[in-house]
Design an enzyme around this catalytic site. Structure first.
Site, PDB file in Angstrom:
ATOM      1  CG  HIS A 141      44.699  -0.333 -16.982  1.00  0.00           C
ATOM      2  ND1 HIS A 141      44.403  -1.536 -17.598  1.00  0.00           N
ATOM      3  CD2 HIS A 141      43.849  -0.252 -15.905  1.00  0.00           C
ATOM      4  CE1 HIS A 141      43.428  -2.145 -16.924  1.00  0.00           C
ATOM      5  NE2 HIS A 141      43.083  -1.383 -15.911  1.00  0.00           N
ATOM      6  CG  ASP A 158      40.732  -1.464 -13.203  1.00  0.00           C
ATOM      7  OD1 ASP A 158      41.284  -2.184 -14.058  1.00  0.00           O
ATOM      8  OD2 ASP A 158      41.320  -0.532 -12.623  1.00  0.00           O
ATOM      9  CB  CYS A 206      42.866  -2.829 -20.359  1.00  0.00           C
ATOM     10  SG  CYS A 206      44.112  -1.887 -21.271  1.00  0.00           S
TER      11      CYS A 206
END
Length: 263
Positions: A141, A158, A206
């Protein structure tokens, strides 16, 4: 005993003969083709500033795959080239990773000081959840940590809830002492989570959110920033939609291909 010894010598000769046969055995066409494909995937296709891209990086951008650090580093370098001011710094992923996982804390000062962080108004870091320094291209991630000097704040972005929150806190603790100058210090610099961070709709975009937010912050800065120290670039985040972020795959791919032609 003699019989056993004889068998041993015979076995040794047989093994050696088999090895000689293996050495002479031709490589099949399919094996050659496979090795050739692997070699082609590792071909250097572009050198941009200090970043070297490989043919396999194009495959990542063409598919639905997790971005690697080379692609993010390339895009950071591209954004940095478009910023005429020295007040903004996009830190390469490899440097952010080393700051977080440096096994020699006493040497961190020598590593970080050349970045001249106290002189920057905006600093952008990428965060990866890999903690193994021996594992290249690790982690699952990406997220982004941005520092804004006037507001004295680090903001963590995030795209998957708080998945990387603890890693953001780790990087913040590692660099905050290097952000302030001798007059202002760093004790007043805080860390916060972005209040309206857009969220990804799948498990592999991401890294694209990192590139999209980095571009948004650079554009915000180039357009004069904000007089409101609390608002920062947050209002612009409302325009970041999943489809727009997904389209960055083709945008970055086209950018690389254009640069390949120009080279």
């Amino acid at each position: 005993m003699a019989g056993k010894g004889g068998k041993g010598l015979l076995a040794g000769k047989t093994t050696a003969a088999n090895k000689d046969k293996d050495k002479k055995r031709p490589v099949s066409r399919s094996s050659r083709a496979g090795l050739q494909c692997l070699s082609m995937e590792d071909d250097k296709i572009l050198s941009y500033n200090d970043v070297v891209l490989r043919r396999s990086d194009l495959g990542i951008l063409r598919g639905q795959e997790f971005l690697n650090d080379r692609i993010i580093e390339f895009y950071f370098s591209y954004l940095d080239s478009g910023c005429s001011s020295q007040d903004i710094l996009l830190v390469p992923p490899s440097i952010s990773f080393w700051i977080m996982n440096c096994p020699f804390p006493d040497s961190l000062k020598d590593f970080v000081e050349p970045l001249k962080l106290p002189e920057k108004r905006v600093v952008i870091f990428s965060i990866n959840n890999n903690t193994d320094v021996s594992l290249a291209q690790g982690g699952t991630h990406w997220s982004l940590l941005a520092y804004e000097k006037n507001s004295k704040v680090f903001v963590h972005h995030d795209s998957m809830g708080n998945s990387n929150q603890r890693y953001a806190k780790k990087l913040y603790r590692d660099v905050v002492g290097f952000m302030g100058d001798s007059e202002s210090g760093s004790s007043e610099i805080s860390l916060s989570e972005c209040p309206i961070m857009p969220q990804q709709m799948n498990g592999y975009d991401c890294g694209l959110y990192v590139t999209a937010i980095a571009k948004l912050i650079c554009d915000w800065y180039k357009n004069g920033g904000s007089t409101n120290n609390e608002e920062l670039w947050f209002s612009a985040l409302k325009e970041v939609k999943p489809q727009m972020v997904s389209n960055m795959r083709s945008d970055i791919l086209m950018l690389i291909q254009d640069l390949m032609v120009k080279k």
